[in-house]
Design an enzyme around this catalytic site. Structure first.
Site, mmCIF file in Angstrom:
data_model
loop_
_atom_site.group_PDB
_atom_site.id
_atom_site.type_symbol
_atom_site.label_atom_id
_atom_site.label_comp_id
_atom_site.label_asym_id
_atom_site.label_seq_id
_atom_site.Cartn_x
_atom_site.Cartn_y
_atom_site.Cartn_z
ATOM 1 N N ASN A 7 1.020 -1.574 -0.120
ATOM 2 C CA ASN A 7 -0.229 0.063 -0.288
ATOM 3 C C ASN A 7 1.137 0.924 -0.096
ATOM 4 O O ASN A 7 1.243 1.172 0.859
ATOM 5 C CB ASN A 7 -0.550 0.156 1.132
ATOM 6 C CG ASN A 7 -1.693 0.845 1.410
ATOM 7 O OD1 ASN A 7 -1.740 2.343 0.549
ATOM 8 N ND2 ASN A 7 -2.469 0.899 2.782
ATOM 9 N N LYS A 55 0.171 4.568 -0.188
ATOM 10 C CA LYS A 55 -0.154 4.949 0.318
ATOM 11 C C LYS A 55 0.153 6.395 -0.249
ATOM 12 O O LYS A 55 -0.218 6.430 -2.104
ATOM 13 C CB LYS A 55 0.134 5.446 1.917
ATOM 14 C CG LYS A 55 0.082 4.236 2.395
ATOM 15 C CD LYS A 55 -0.257 4.424 4.026
ATOM 16 C CE LYS A 55 -0.220 3.082 4.899
ATOM 17 N NZ LYS A 55 -0.536 3.146 6.098
ATOM 18 N N HIS A 77 -9.642 0.810 4.439
ATOM 19 C CA HIS A 77 -8.630 1.297 5.593
ATOM 20 C C HIS A 77 -8.207 2.783 6.727
ATOM 21 O O HIS A 77 -9.407 3.240 6.543
ATOM 22 C CB HIS A 77 -7.369 1.690 4.437
ATOM 23 C CG HIS A 77 -5.761 2.225 5.128
ATOM 24 N ND1 HIS A 77 -5.866 2.709 5.557
ATOM 25 C CD2 HIS A 77 -4.971 0.996 4.599
ATOM 26 C CE1 HIS A 77 -4.296 2.524 6.495
ATOM 27 N NE2 HIS A 77 -3.703 1.711 5.758
ATOM 28 N N GLU A 116 -6.342 4.622 7.669
ATOM 29 C CA GLU A 116 -6.661 5.869 7.423
ATOM 30 C C GLU A 116 -8.258 6.120 6.529
ATOM 31 O O GLU A 116 -8.504 7.396 7.012
ATOM 32 C CB GLU A 116 -5.239 6.259 6.501
ATOM 33 C CG GLU A 116 -3.822 6.337 7.484
ATOM 34 C CD GLU A 116 -2.698 5.583 6.789
ATOM 35 O OE1 GLU A 116 -3.400 5.368 5.451
ATOM 36 O OE2 GLU A 116 -2.211 4.514 7.283
ATOM 37 N N GLU A 145 -5.657 -4.829 10.592
ATOM 38 C CA GLU A 145 -4.640 -4.034 10.701
ATOM 39 C C GLU A 145 -5.040 -3.318 12.372
ATOM 40 O O GLU A 145 -5.574 -2.028 12.656
ATOM 41 C CB GLU A 145 -4.161 -2.671 9.575
ATOM 42 C CG GLU A 145 -4.280 -3.627 8.603
ATOM 43 C CD GLU A 145 -4.121 -2.879 6.904
ATOM 44 O OE1 GLU A 145 -2.644 -2.994 6.684
ATOM 45 O OE2 GLU A 145 -3.970 -1.703 7.157
ATOM 46 N N GLY A 201 2.630 2.301 10.801
ATOM 47 C CA GLY A 201 3.289 3.421 11.064
ATOM 48 C C GLY A 201 3.512 3.664 11.628
ATOM 49 O O GLY A 201 4.232 4.672 12.067
ATOM 50 N N SER A 226 3.428 -2.382 10.238
ATOM 51 C CA SER A 226 4.902 -2.174 10.700
ATOM 52 C C SER A 226 5.188 -3.342 10.038
ATOM 53 O O SER A 226 6.422 -3.860 11.359
ATOM 54 C CB SER A 226 5.026 -2.086 11.996
ATOM 55 O OG SER A 226 5.010 -0.365 12.395
HETATM 56 P P1 PGA Z 1 2.746 -0.062 7.803
HETATM 57 O O1 PGA Z 1 1.213 0.538 7.195
HETATM 58 O O2 PGA Z 1 3.407 -0.963 7.303
HETATM 59 O O3 PGA Z 1 3.802 1.416 7.443
HETATM 60 O O4 PGA Z 1 2.811 -0.013 9.248
HETATM 61 C C1 PGA Z 1 0.862 -1.015 6.832
HETATM 62 C C2 PGA Z 1 -1.062 -0.226 6.262
HETATM 63 O O5 PGA Z 1 -1.123 0.573 6.997
HETATM 64 O O6 PGA Z 1 -1.219 -0.797 5.401
#
Ligand code: PGA
Length: 250
Positions: A9, A11, A95, A97, A167, A173, A213
């Site tokens: 992803n 982003k 997601h 976010e 997640e 993140g 992460s």
């Molecule tokens: P990350 O994000 O690996 O940077 O923690 C995962 C995601 O949001 O899909």
């Protein structure tokens, strides 16, 4: 047997040139990979260019979001048909976010999931609890609520084709990864929910990715858990060596 599925992803990162360069770098390395499904989900404006860079390779193309209406006066939105037109096979929906920054609801996500499946795309539907919810013992309840709200009304056949990404929001993140045991526990719960709503066969078929992460040094421990069928990778999907290092952990 479920095939492991690692998706990147990207982003809201990269520019056109670096997105294409990353895609080309991945294509080169992916030649040596077997038995794993791989996909990248670039920012929507770069899907076309990245799609061309990965054409004919083992890497699938995905989007990070879409709108449920097929066309019309919906300024700024993108339809399933448009994504298909660019060669997208996957679309990330719900997601965290989008849920927590853009305020997307389970009901909206559910509409998108139905439209994506009807269009022939594979939705990657994200669920996950906030830190405060984990700390107050609400993880199971939150996951069940998101599952019921986001995935309601799917036939068993549609459910089996859908990918779920667990997640935990506190792990996205932040560098703070869930332990393999914490992740496995929720994945097993999700499989029990699917069995409860459908049947054993459907529960066995659904792929459940972990996200939050994931890095090369923690991937193998997560991906070898019996109910973890891949990863949805953010930060580490922006570098060829890190993304391939995660795939090596399968
Ligand atoms: P990350 O994000 O690996 O940077 O923690 C995962 C995601 O949001 O899909």
């Amino acid at each position: 047997m479920r095939r492991q599925f690692i998706a990147g992803n990207w982003k809201m990162n990269l520019d056109r040139a670096s997105a294409v360069a990353l895609a080309k770098g991945l294509v080169k390395e992916a030649k040596n990979v077997d038995g794993v499904d791989m996909a990248v989900c670039p920012p929507s404006v770069y899907i076309d260019a990245v799609g061309k860079a990965i054409a004919g390779s083992k890497i699938g193309l995905g989007a990070q979001n879409m709108y449920h209406e097929p066309k019309g006066a919906f300024t700024g939105e993108i339809s399933a048909g448009m994504l298909l037109d660019l060669g997208c096979k996957y679309v990330i929906l719900g997601h965290s976010e989008r849920r927590h920054v853009m305020g997307e609801t389970d009901g909206e996500i559910n509409q998108k999931v139905h439209v994506a499946l009807e269009a022939g795309m594979t939705p990657i539907v994200c669920v996950g609890e906030l830190l405060v919810e984990r700390e107050t013992g609400k993880t199971g309840e939150v996951i069940r609520h998101q599952f019921d709200g986001s995935l309601v009304g799917l036939s068993a056949e549609q459910m089996a084709k859908t990918v779920i990404a667990y997640e935990p929001v506190w792990a996205i993140g932040t560098g703070r990864v869930a332990t393999p045991q914490q992740a496995e526990e929720v994945h097993l719960d999700l499989r029990k929910i699917i069995e409860d709503c459908y049947n054993k066969e459907t529960a066995r078929a659904v792929r459940i990715q972990y996200g939050g992460s994931v890095k090369p040094d923690n991937a193998a421990d997560l991906l070898t858990q019996p109910n973890i069928d891949g990863a949805l990778v953010g930060g580490a999907s922006l570098k060829v060596d890190l993304f391939m290092g995660i795939i090596a952990g399968v």
